[in-house]
Design a protein around this motif. Structure first.
Motif, PDB file in Angstrom:
ATOM      1  N   ASP A  93       0.521  -1.494  -0.279  1.00 58.28           N
ATOM      2  CA  ASP A  93      -0.006  -0.045  -0.228  1.00 58.28           C
ATOM      3  C   ASP A  93       0.217   1.311   0.763  1.00 58.28           C
ATOM      4  OD1 ASP A  93      -2.090  -1.631  -0.328  1.00 58.28           O
ATOM      5  OD2 ASP A  93      -2.842  -1.929   2.421  1.00 58.28           O
ATOM      6  N   ALA A  94       2.347   1.394   0.522  1.00 63.69           N
ATOM      7  CA  ALA A  94       3.134   2.083   0.356  1.00 63.69           C
ATOM      8  C   ALA A  94       3.514   2.323  -0.460  1.00 63.69           C
ATOM      9  CB  ALA A  94       3.709   1.977   1.636  1.00 63.69           C
ATOM     10  N   GLY A  95       3.447   1.447  -1.519  1.00 61.69           N
ATOM     11  CA  GLY A  95       3.936   1.839  -2.837  1.00 61.69           C
ATOM     12  C   GLY A  95       5.346   1.371  -2.817  1.00 61.69           C
ATOM     13  N   VAL A  96       5.343   0.365  -2.237  1.00 61.44           N
ATOM     14  CA  VAL A  96       6.218  -0.911  -2.594  1.00 61.44           C
ATOM     15  C   VAL A  96       6.188  -1.832  -3.431  1.00 61.44           C
ATOM     16  CG1 VAL A  96       8.091  -2.777  -2.268  1.00 61.44           C
ATOM     17  CG2 VAL A  96       7.835  -0.822  -0.752  1.00 61.44           C
ATOM     18  N   THR A  97       6.603  -2.228  -5.284  1.00 62.92           N
ATOM     19  CA  THR A  97       6.440  -3.524  -6.296  1.00 62.92           C
ATOM     20  C   THR A  97       7.213  -4.357  -5.555  1.00 62.92           C
ATOM     21  OG1 THR A  97       8.167  -1.787  -7.285  1.00 62.92           O
ATOM     22  CG2 THR A  97       5.144  -1.555  -7.532  1.00 62.92           C
ATOM     23  N   ASP A  98       8.807  -4.270  -5.356  1.00 59.25           N
ATOM     24  CA  ASP A  98       9.699  -5.186  -5.544  1.00 59.25           C
ATOM     25  C   ASP A  98       9.643  -5.859  -4.128  1.00 59.25           C
ATOM     26  OD1 ASP A  98      11.883  -7.092  -7.326  1.00 59.25           O
ATOM     27  OD2 ASP A  98      12.849  -6.234  -6.286  1.00 59.25           O
ATOM     28  N   LEU A  99       8.599  -6.736  -3.803  1.00 59.62           N
ATOM     29  CA  LEU A  99       8.407  -7.107  -2.510  1.00 59.62           C
ATOM     30  C   LEU A  99       8.779  -8.838  -2.698  1.00 59.62           C
ATOM     31  CD1 LEU A  99       7.496  -6.156   0.538  1.00 59.62           C
ATOM     32  CD2 LEU A  99       4.949  -7.259  -0.186  1.00 59.62           C
ATOM     33  N   TRP A 100       9.522  -9.299  -1.401  1.00 60.79           N
ATOM     34  CA  TRP A 100      10.023 -10.804  -1.541  1.00 60.79           C
ATOM     35  C   TRP A 100       9.466 -10.631   0.353  1.00 60.79           C
ATOM     36  CZ3 TRP A 100      13.914 -13.203  -4.641  1.00 60.79           C
ATOM     37  CH2 TRP A 100      13.947 -12.208  -5.267  1.00 60.79           C
ATOM     38  N   ALA A 101       8.842 -11.654   0.287  1.00 59.25           N
ATOM     39  CA  ALA A 101       8.701 -11.819   1.695  1.00 59.25           C
ATOM     40  C   ALA A 101       8.385 -13.709   1.716  1.00 59.25           C
ATOM     41  CB  ALA A 101       6.722 -11.945   1.785  1.00 59.25           C
ATOM     42  N   LYS A 102       8.713 -14.232   3.394  1.00 57.58           N
ATOM     43  CA  LYS A 102       9.317 -15.409   3.347  1.00 57.58           C
ATOM     44  C   LYS A 102       7.780 -16.366   4.305  1.00 57.58           C
ATOM     45  CE  LYS A 102      11.075 -18.153   7.597  1.00 57.58           C
ATOM     46  NZ  LYS A 102      11.502 -17.827   8.336  1.00 57.58           N
ATOM     47  N   SER A 103       7.453 -17.626   3.637  1.00 60.35           N
ATOM     48  CA  SER A 103       6.491 -17.986   3.541  1.00 60.35           C
ATOM     49  C   SER A 103       6.292 -19.309   5.187  1.00 60.35           C
ATOM     50  CB  SER A 103       5.509 -18.586   2.655  1.00 60.35           C
ATOM     51  OG  SER A 103       6.331 -19.547   1.873  1.00 60.35           O
ATOM     52  N   VAL A 104       6.195 -19.905   5.197  1.00 58.11           N
ATOM     53  CA  VAL A 104       5.708 -20.766   6.363  1.00 58.11           C
ATOM     54  C   VAL A 104       5.253 -21.937   5.455  1.00 58.11           C
ATOM     55  CG1 VAL A 104       7.256 -18.951   7.976  1.00 58.11           C
ATOM     56  CG2 VAL A 104       4.430 -19.783   8.062  1.00 58.11           C
ATOM     57  N   SER A 105       4.115 -21.968   4.949  1.00 57.33           N
ATOM     58  CA  SER A 105       2.952 -22.464   4.759  1.00 57.33           C
ATOM     59  C   SER A 105       2.588 -22.202   3.106  1.00 57.33           C
ATOM     60  CB  SER A 105       1.817 -22.881   5.959  1.00 57.33           C
ATOM     61  OG  SER A 105       1.467 -21.666   5.625  1.00 57.33           O
ATOM     62  N   LYS A 106       1.749 -23.450   2.483  1.00 60.51           N
ATOM     63  CA  LYS A 106       1.133 -23.335   1.622  1.00 60.51           C
ATOM     64  C   LYS A 106       0.307 -22.283   1.194  1.00 60.51           C
ATOM     65  CE  LYS A 106       2.490 -27.826  -1.016  1.00 60.51           C
ATOM     66  NZ  LYS A 106       1.813 -28.981  -0.969  1.00 60.51           N
ATOM     67  N   GLU A 107      -0.707 -22.518   2.554  1.00 65.77           N
ATOM     68  CA  GLU A 107      -1.352 -21.237   3.519  1.00 65.77           C
ATOM     69  C   GLU A 107      -1.094 -19.950   3.426  1.00 65.77           C
ATOM     70  OE1 GLU A 107      -1.235 -23.832   3.992  1.00 65.77           O
ATOM     71  OE2 GLU A 107      -2.385 -25.526   3.468  1.00 65.77           O
ATOM     72  N   HIS A 108       0.165 -19.654   3.840  1.00 64.30           N
ATOM     73  CA  HIS A 108       0.562 -18.497   3.599  1.00 64.30           C
ATOM     74  C   HIS A 108       1.058 -17.735   3.088  1.00 64.30           C
ATOM     75  CE1 HIS A 108       3.941 -16.244   5.684  1.00 64.30           C
ATOM     76  NE2 HIS A 108       3.095 -15.166   5.428  1.00 64.30           N
ATOM     77  N   ALA A 109       2.009 -18.773   1.450  1.00 67.73           N
ATOM     78  CA  ALA A 109       2.777 -19.011   0.224  1.00 67.73           C
ATOM     79  C   ALA A 109       1.316 -18.044  -0.233  1.00 67.73           C
ATOM     80  CB  ALA A 109       3.429 -19.385  -0.273  1.00 67.73           C
ATOM     81  N   ARG A 110      -0.039 -18.547  -0.608  1.00 66.18           N
ATOM     82  CA  ARG A 110      -0.790 -17.896  -1.863  1.00 66.18           C
ATOM     83  C   ARG A 110      -1.452 -16.932  -0.935  1.00 66.18           C
ATOM     84  NH1 ARG A 110      -4.041 -22.582  -0.079  1.00 66.18           N
ATOM     85  NH2 ARG A 110      -3.298 -24.054  -1.178  1.00 66.18           N
ATOM     86  N   ILE A 111      -1.811 -16.477  -0.281  1.00 64.78           N
ATOM     87  CA  ILE A 111      -2.410 -15.377   1.110  1.00 64.78           C
ATOM     88  C   ILE A 111      -0.922 -14.394   0.890  1.00 64.78           C
ATOM     89  CG2 ILE A 111      -2.971 -13.945   2.227  1.00 64.78           C
ATOM     90  CD1 ILE A 111      -3.229 -16.067   4.025  1.00 64.78           C
ATOM     91  N   LEU A 112       0.078 -14.500   0.742  1.00 62.51           N
ATOM     92  CA  LEU A 112       1.101 -13.912   0.518  1.00 62.51           C
ATOM     93  C   LEU A 112       0.730 -13.272  -1.470  1.00 62.51           C
ATOM     94  CD1 LEU A 112       4.694 -15.210   2.528  1.00 62.51           C
ATOM     95  CD2 LEU A 112       2.816 -12.752   2.543  1.00 62.51           C
ATOM     96  N   GLN A 113       0.695 -13.919  -2.078  1.00 63.98           N
ATOM     97  CA  GLN A 113       0.353 -13.584  -3.457  1.00 63.98           C
ATOM     98  C   GLN A 113      -0.562 -13.473  -3.653  1.00 63.98           C
ATOM     99  OE1 GLN A 113       0.356 -17.631  -5.963  1.00 63.98           O
ATOM    100  NE2 GLN A 113       1.753 -17.232  -7.487  1.00 63.98           N
TER     101      GLN A 113
END
Length: 219
Positions: A93-113
């Motif tokens: 929301d603050a304008g970051v477009t190149d965002l990398w995020a660590k996930s701990v599960s498939k569900e977590h990864a799905r939400i981040l995506q």
């Protein structure tokens, strides 16, 4: 100004993963700011890298840190899926477009995506797959690129030792590419056709894993 922004990285979370990312980026000459809400972690790392104490699930804290000044951001929070997702959303929301995020599960990864994180990192799964490949093969190193394609480091198999890349017909016979060769006491050399592959050389190979395995197992 634009060059400085492109060279700057915000790392949120100073656990083992986040601190390793932040210190590596700092060693590589990137302008890094590491953020964590834990004052003990901030104090521990403040002598090595620029750090600030803040809770990035708080929109006001995000504004105070000046997220818009960073070209990339890494959300390295692993102890709370909720905090990770909220932080990622706030950064986007603050304008970051190149965002990398660590996930701990498939569900977590799905939400981040779904909320727009460009790169999802499952550190434990990725590391586990890599170690599994190294233990079960003759690879010296292994990187999965996409689907069946990999980059592998391995010693020259006996059936092509002493041959040039062209004479061994590595690509024609096996459908893979010798990216480069590193011999003992020698500098790394790119895989030119005339380059000789010696038995103790380390080859950097790229292509479908099955084809690489077939090349390495050939008698």
């Amino acid at each position: 100004m634009e060059d400085r922004i492109n060279n700057s990285v915000l790392v949120v979370g100073l656990g083992r993963f986040g601190s390793a990312v932040a210190t590596t980026l700092d060693d590589l000459g990137k302008e890094v700011l590491a953020v964590d809400k834990d004052p003990e972690l901030v104090a521990r790392w403040s002598a090595l890298i620029p750090t600030v104490q803040a809770d990035m699930t708080d929109v006001m804290a995000v504004e105070q840190v000046g997220v818009s000044e960073f070209g990339s951001a890494v959300v390295a929070i692993g102890d709370s899926v909720e905090a990770s997702v909220i932080t990622a959303g706030n950064l986007l929301d603050a304008g970051v477009t190149d965002l990398w995020a660590k996930s701990v599960s498939k569900e977590h990864a799905r939400i981040l995506q779904r909320i727009g994180a460009r790169h999802i990192i499952n550190a434990e799964t990725d590391a586990g797959k890599r170690i599994g490949h190294l233990v079960s093969s003759n690879y010296l190193d292994y990187i999965e690129i996409a689907g069946p394609h990999t980059v592998v480091k391995a010693h020259t198999p006996a059936h092509v030792a002493g041959m040039t890349i062209a004479d061994a017909k590595v690509h024609d016979r096996f459908g893979i590419v010798v990216v480069g060769v590193k011999g003992p006491g020698r500098e790394f050399e790119y895989g030119a056709n005339e380059l000789v592959m010696h038995r103790n050389d380390e080859l950097i190979l790229a292509g479908p894993q099955r084809q690489i395995d077939r090349f390495l197992a050939q008698q």
